[in-house]
Design an enzyme around this catalytic site. Sequence first.
Site, PDB file in Angstrom:
ATOM      1  N   PHE A 122       0.914  -1.277   0.012  1.00 16.23           N
ATOM      2  CA  PHE A 122      -0.027  -0.116   0.103  1.00 16.23           C
ATOM      3  C   PHE A 122       0.979   1.170   0.017  1.00 16.23           C
ATOM      4  O   PHE A 122       1.774   1.617   1.055  1.00 16.23           O
ATOM      5  CB  PHE A 122      -0.829  -0.123   1.275  1.00 16.23           C
ATOM      6  CG  PHE A 122      -1.675   1.003   1.401  1.00 16.23           C
ATOM      7  CD1 PHE A 122      -1.662   1.987   2.379  1.00 16.23           C
ATOM      8  CD2 PHE A 122      -2.999   1.219   0.922  1.00 16.23           C
ATOM      9  CE1 PHE A 122      -2.613   3.032   2.807  1.00 16.23           C
ATOM     10  CE2 PHE A 122      -3.998   2.135   0.923  1.00 16.23           C
ATOM     11  CZ  PHE A 122      -3.580   3.173   1.904  1.00 16.23           C
ATOM     12  N   THR A 125       2.101   6.882   2.045  1.00 20.33           N
ATOM     13  CA  THR A 125       2.934   7.760   2.823  1.00 20.33           C
ATOM     14  C   THR A 125       4.096   8.219   2.181  1.00 20.33           C
ATOM     15  O   THR A 125       4.763   7.305   1.376  1.00 20.33           O
ATOM     16  CB  THR A 125       3.477   7.011   4.150  1.00 20.33           C
ATOM     17  OG1 THR A 125       2.398   6.457   4.895  1.00 20.33           O
ATOM     18  CG2 THR A 125       4.132   7.945   5.087  1.00 20.33           C
ATOM     19  N   ASP A 240     -10.027   2.988   7.238  1.00 19.59           N
ATOM     20  CA  ASP A 240     -10.978   2.817   8.141  1.00 19.59           C
ATOM     21  C   ASP A 240     -11.210   1.027   8.511  1.00 19.59           C
ATOM     22  O   ASP A 240     -11.701   0.649   9.675  1.00 19.59           O
ATOM     23  CB  ASP A 240     -12.323   2.903   7.572  1.00 19.59           C
ATOM     24  CG  ASP A 240     -12.481   4.529   7.929  1.00 19.59           C
ATOM     25  OD1 ASP A 240     -13.438   5.122   7.011  1.00 19.59           O
ATOM     26  OD2 ASP A 240     -11.943   5.100   8.521  1.00 19.59           O
ATOM     27  N   GLU A 364      -0.433   2.953  10.382  1.00 20.28           N
ATOM     28  CA  GLU A 364      -1.875   2.988   9.869  1.00 20.28           C
ATOM     29  C   GLU A 364      -2.627   4.161  10.640  1.00 20.28           C
ATOM     30  O   GLU A 364      -3.795   3.823  11.111  1.00 20.28           O
ATOM     31  CB  GLU A 364      -2.465   1.757  10.031  1.00 20.28           C
ATOM     32  CG  GLU A 364      -1.873   0.673   8.915  1.00 20.28           C
ATOM     33  CD  GLU A 364      -2.765  -0.585   8.343  1.00 20.28           C
ATOM     34  OE1 GLU A 364      -4.063  -0.055   8.509  1.00 20.28           O
ATOM     35  OE2 GLU A 364      -2.469  -1.389   8.136  1.00 20.28           O
TER      36      GLU A 364
END
Lengths: 389, 260, 331
Positions: A122, A125, A240, A364
């Site tokens: 992912f 950042t 979420d 996260e």
Amino acid sequence: MTYLPTSDHDELRAVVRELAEERIAPRAAEIDEKAEFPEDLRQLLAQQDLLGTCFDERYGGTALDTLAQTILVEEIARADATTSLIPIVQKLGALPIILAGTDEQKDRYFPRLASGEWLIAFGLTEAAAGSDVASNRMRAVRDGDEYVFNGSKRFITHGSVANVLTVFAITDAEAGGRKGMSAFIVEADSPGFAAPRVEHKMGIRGSPTAELTFDDVRVPAANRLGEEGEGFKIAMETLDRSRLGIAAQAVGIAQGAIDAAVSYAADRQQFGQRVADFQGIQWMLADMASQTEAARQLTYAAAARVDADVPDLPYWTSSAKLVAGDTAMRVTTDAVQVLGGYGYITEYPVERMMRDAKITQLYEGTQQIQRLIVARQLLQRAGVAKRGS
Amino acid sequence: MKIVVCIKQVPATGADKRYTDEMRLDRVGVEAIINPLDEYAIEQALRLLDAGTADSVTYLSMGPDQASEALRRALAMGGHDAVLITDTALAGADEWTTAKVLAAALDKLAPDVALMGMASDDARGSLVPGAVAAMRDVPLLSYGSELTLADGEARVRRLSATGFDWIAAPLPVVATVTDQVGEPRYASLKGIMAAKRKPLETWSLSDLDLSPDSLHGAALTMVTATRAPEEKPPTERIENVPAPEAAVKIADWLEQRKLI
Amino acid sequence: MSNDILFLAEFSAGKAARSALELATGAAELASQSGGSAVALAYGAGAASGAAALGAHGAARAIVLGDEDQPAITYAPAAVAAARDGGLAVLAPATPNGRDLAAALVGSLDLPAFGPVRAARVVDGVLESEQATLQGSVITTARPAEGAPSPSVVLVLANTFTPAEGGSGSAEVSQAPEAGESALSRAAVAERHEADAKVVNLEEATVIVAGGRGVGGEDGFGPLRELAEALGGAVGASRAAADAGWIPYQLQIGQTGKVVKPSLYIGAGISGAIQHRVGMQTAEHVIAVNRDPDAPIGEFADLFVVGDLFQIIPALTEEIRRRKTASGGQG
């Protein structure tokens, strides 16, 4: 909605625990010491169908409910936090596609992800954009039916071992981070993509945390997820859900520390009796256990609500991650204390667990961000939310 | 080629086990697992299935209702279906009774190979395979570290005192394998999910045309007493002395017992 | 006759196995309690010529089941025919071959089975035996149920009976009765392979020095070999060492390997898990050498030496050699 584990959940836990105790736990110290990605354990997890639990059966996954996925992560983390990141990040990286991908995109990537043949990461950042996601700077400029990526990402878990990544980049610089960010699927063997270095860390040392560089990387427009400008929303919706994996990881780490502390205290004798028979130690162990149980039950409650798709989902998942992360840090620190001097040396696992626990308060979404999310939900419920939040 | 693997569910090592007042092994209520040595038989059967040498693997077990858990675990590792033989008349069954019941079930299932592990963890008997072979009048190939099938014949590789032999017999056979077969596979998650859907039949004694009377009231042997073992003299210990001194003490110990 | 005590007597390469001598002694003891005779069921290469000598250990008669080097199970039909003539019990060694034959007797004649037992006696005209169960935590006493057929089949642990020395009897040898056609005799050796290295038959060794995980590697067995040599014994190993490829599997001692019954067993770097213990628990004297003061082997060893085996074993070898030389090389 119930979140009491069923006998199927119990069976899954027993099976994963056996695997974790026999094959993962014995490797944990070595993985930490050598700071090497455990490729052998990745293959083992893939073989056991444990990397496909968030994918539909039509892609070769096992489509377990969120509670089962949570238990899976918890049991692996109890043995080794680094290894538990393999299923965690497999889901994290895939979630943008699950939430916003087309059937064609899913057909293209999910089979290999579900089988564990490919790993996914992912890429959100950046060096100057951690908590402040909206100030992302990487550019993706449209050129014909491709986008050209330039920029870099930092602190990307598995960024150097992933075969494919979901990457967020600014497609409309004028619109700013919230409205001008888009999400894409980028294959790691794309020319111009590199993972030049990985960080040296306090904990989860076997998990490669990579810096990624994009130098005129060309990505087909067919790899964009959703419309241009939807990237920020996709990222938030992903987090979420994915932060629940960290909550599960934290619960697992805490449980591993408790088990080690109880076992030690039952064996070790001082002043003519077992350490476990001293009231002061018993109080510590009781606090460790009851707080971990509270974190666990909150995590399970949040897991049930993910599947029920409740409207205030962030309230649940952020609360779980907040409580679990802080609990893991406290419990592992206390575990070291219970072991005394032996807790400080690498011959015993608790010092590693304490170093591993810290990250659950950071990634996260830091604990501070989690608090902002929970507070915002509270204010919304009370009808007194700030305009525009 | 059809293989039936006979497995037994046993109390987990370390679980609290005891004899009841009726001098029977108290099996209910303790954590139960597949007899570890049977896992090697399962692994051998599944390897033959993977290789295409066998085309069906069925699991067979005799035990209380709870034994169906062991059969599901086996099915989760692989294989097609399972049969549980359960009957209240079988409580307290000894090896002969077990062999009689399994032999009847195997005659009904008629496999090419009836495969078993070496011994069972709790009662440590290992006569069941041979007794089954004798009852069914079928060759026995025992203590194999590997089983192969070809041309109507089965072979096992057995370690001898000074090397190894391949022992062969015409099908059908009863075969037992040791742990040298290799590490048994873990049940994968898909295997566990699939196992729930695989057929598991339950048979009672009447399904085998056996009556409790023909089993001598379920046992030819009886336990008449149980007791704790004799107190062993405490272990003598030598520690915290340098090696040469330890060596002298050990040699003294050996001399006292006329071992040197 | 129905009070006779039968026993399996295995021969290989012309010699009686130690188990045959032990069971002959045990059968003779039991026969004196029952008022019958000890009868050998002899099989294996050399059984025909060696059977008579079993009389020196108490056998009154010996029935030869066969004289070839075949898998033991192929002698089952002949054993069954001999046992059909009656008897109180058949003693079998708790070895793979013994178990196979015992199982065949149980299955063919529907006989009650006991064991592996560590003690046996005749009481009220039946054989009563004692066996350790539940991993040694309980000793059970058992006997045949009311109306159960004879003979009882009894597996006997090694070292339960000690072979009597210097008897002078000679057993009366006869051939086994006609055995019917049986599938059990259809197993045959298809190929024989000798191990590359010379390996000793551990089951017959009286002194064994065994190495486990603590030995650390193939080379680590060097000091153990030296000690074994100094003691006139053999080298064995735990499963961990065999799995790691440090020694051949023929030397593995344990539940799934060799069951040994030496008078002296020295275990170095072996933790003492139950699977290994089962393979050597009938050893008369057990010495354990281990770095870990809490190793399970410490619980059932007679002498537990805590320390580094690579220092203690060579030191012990040297001390033993020194004493042997001093006493004029005897022992």
